[in-house]
Design a protein around this motif. Sequence first.
Motif, mmCIF file in Angstrom:
data_model
loop_
_atom_site.group_PDB
_atom_site.id
_atom_site.type_symbol
_atom_site.label_atom_id
_atom_site.label_comp_id
_atom_site.label_asym_id
_atom_site.label_seq_id
_atom_site.Cartn_x
_atom_site.Cartn_y
_atom_site.Cartn_z
ATOM 1 N N LEU A 79 73.659 7.560 -8.186
ATOM 2 C CA LEU A 79 72.515 7.996 -7.382
ATOM 3 C C LEU A 79 72.434 7.212 -6.082
ATOM 4 O O LEU A 79 72.019 7.746 -5.052
ATOM 5 C CB LEU A 79 71.220 7.838 -8.170
ATOM 6 N N ALA A 80 72.836 5.939 -6.121
ATOM 7 C CA ALA A 80 72.807 5.125 -4.902
ATOM 8 C C ALA A 80 73.746 5.710 -3.850
ATOM 9 O O ALA A 80 73.410 5.763 -2.664
ATOM 10 C CB ALA A 80 73.190 3.685 -5.223
ATOM 11 N N LEU A 81 74.940 6.144 -4.274
ATOM 12 C CA LEU A 81 75.888 6.729 -3.322
ATOM 13 C C LEU A 81 75.351 8.044 -2.758
ATOM 14 O O LEU A 81 75.488 8.314 -1.555
ATOM 15 C CB LEU A 81 77.239 6.958 -3.999
ATOM 16 N N ALA A 82 74.745 8.861 -3.619
ATOM 17 C CA ALA A 82 74.147 10.111 -3.143
ATOM 18 C C ALA A 82 73.023 9.823 -2.154
ATOM 19 O O ALA A 82 72.847 10.547 -1.169
ATOM 20 C CB ALA A 82 73.620 10.918 -4.337
ATOM 21 N N ASP A 83 72.286 8.745 -2.393
ATOM 22 C CA ASP A 83 71.202 8.340 -1.493
ATOM 23 C C ASP A 83 71.767 7.942 -0.126
ATOM 24 O O ASP A 83 71.247 8.350 0.924
ATOM 25 C CB ASP A 83 70.451 7.166 -2.122
ATOM 26 N N HIS A 84 72.844 7.138 -0.114
ATOM 27 C CA HIS A 84 73.476 6.754 1.155
ATOM 28 C C HIS A 84 73.893 8.000 1.942
ATOM 29 O O HIS A 84 73.667 8.096 3.155
ATOM 30 C CB HIS A 84 74.717 5.891 0.889
ATOM 31 N N TYR A 85 74.512 8.944 1.250
ATOM 32 C CA TYR A 85 74.984 10.169 1.898
ATOM 33 C C TYR A 85 73.817 10.965 2.484
ATOM 34 O O TYR A 85 73.814 11.323 3.670
ATOM 35 C CB TYR A 85 75.749 11.023 0.889
ATOM 36 N N MET A 86 72.804 11.254 1.649
ATOM 37 C CA MET A 86 71.737 12.144 2.092
ATOM 38 C C MET A 86 70.846 11.497 3.130
ATOM 39 O O MET A 86 70.305 12.170 4.013
ATOM 40 C CB MET A 86 70.919 12.614 0.883
ATOM 41 N N HIS A 87 70.693 10.177 3.058
ATOM 42 C CA HIS A 87 69.901 9.475 4.064
ATOM 43 C C HIS A 87 70.489 9.692 5.463
ATOM 44 O O HIS A 87 69.768 10.020 6.416
ATOM 45 C CB HIS A 87 69.854 7.976 3.747
ATOM 46 N N MET A 88 71.802 9.540 5.578
ATOM 47 C CA MET A 88 72.437 9.682 6.887
ATOM 48 C C MET A 88 72.601 11.148 7.283
ATOM 49 O O MET A 88 72.570 11.474 8.464
ATOM 50 C CB MET A 88 73.794 8.968 6.887
ATOM 51 N N ARG A 89 72.738 12.045 6.292
ATOM 52 C CA ARG A 89 72.813 13.468 6.637
ATOM 53 C C ARG A 89 71.477 13.917 7.241
ATOM 54 O O ARG A 89 71.461 14.666 8.226
ATOM 55 C CB ARG A 89 73.145 14.303 5.401
#
Length: 223
Positions: A100-110
């Motif tokens: 979930l942390a990696l998905a958070d990094h991705y979606m935050h910057m998207r």
Amino acid sequence: MDLKYPLNKNYLASESAMERIPGGSNAITRSRANPPWHYVLRSLEVAKAHVRQFDFKFNGESCYVVNRFALGAIMATRNAKGKLLHFELLPGDWPGSPYLALADHYMHMRAAMSQKRDGVTHAFANRAMFQYLRIGFYDLMKYEIIGYEYIEDKLGVSGPAHWLDYREREDKRFPLSAPGGVPREWAYRGMDDGSKDLKDNPDTPEDPAWFATELRKACNIEA
């Protein structure tokens, strides 16, 4: 599906541990078999379903409004807030997992890259450079906090570094950890996809009348 790579719940999302997450770095795979990408897709699905209630239209795969709701869904899931917009975890996973942390990094910057900020020529390139610097500064800040906290521990005191550690933690149960190469790769991929979302939606409204209120109610985050 079950997690192909189950992780111990005592797992600390440290830099060295995150580097071992399958599907990270240059091997990011856009497949539901890749747990972080599964969460990215699920967050976008629940976000799109939510904004459809308001007959909201956009072009391409996503746009800023959808991305912001998707980020909120991930944040609500990580915080285990059952009454907020969220989605079910994969069997064997838990809210504090690095997937979930990696998905958070991705979606935050998207979400950040899909938002219009100015109309100057080459705005996309300038904003991309700003976001790269932003990621680097945030990582450096975490490294510095962790380093000074170590010094405070050696001195037998609890000072500013410990206070900043606790303040910046995403999960109050675990010490602060600085992202390594894998989280940054996910953030950079989110930047690329967010830039495409913005190019596909140059005139799509980013602040519909219901947006701010609904974002707070559904995700507990600000527009």
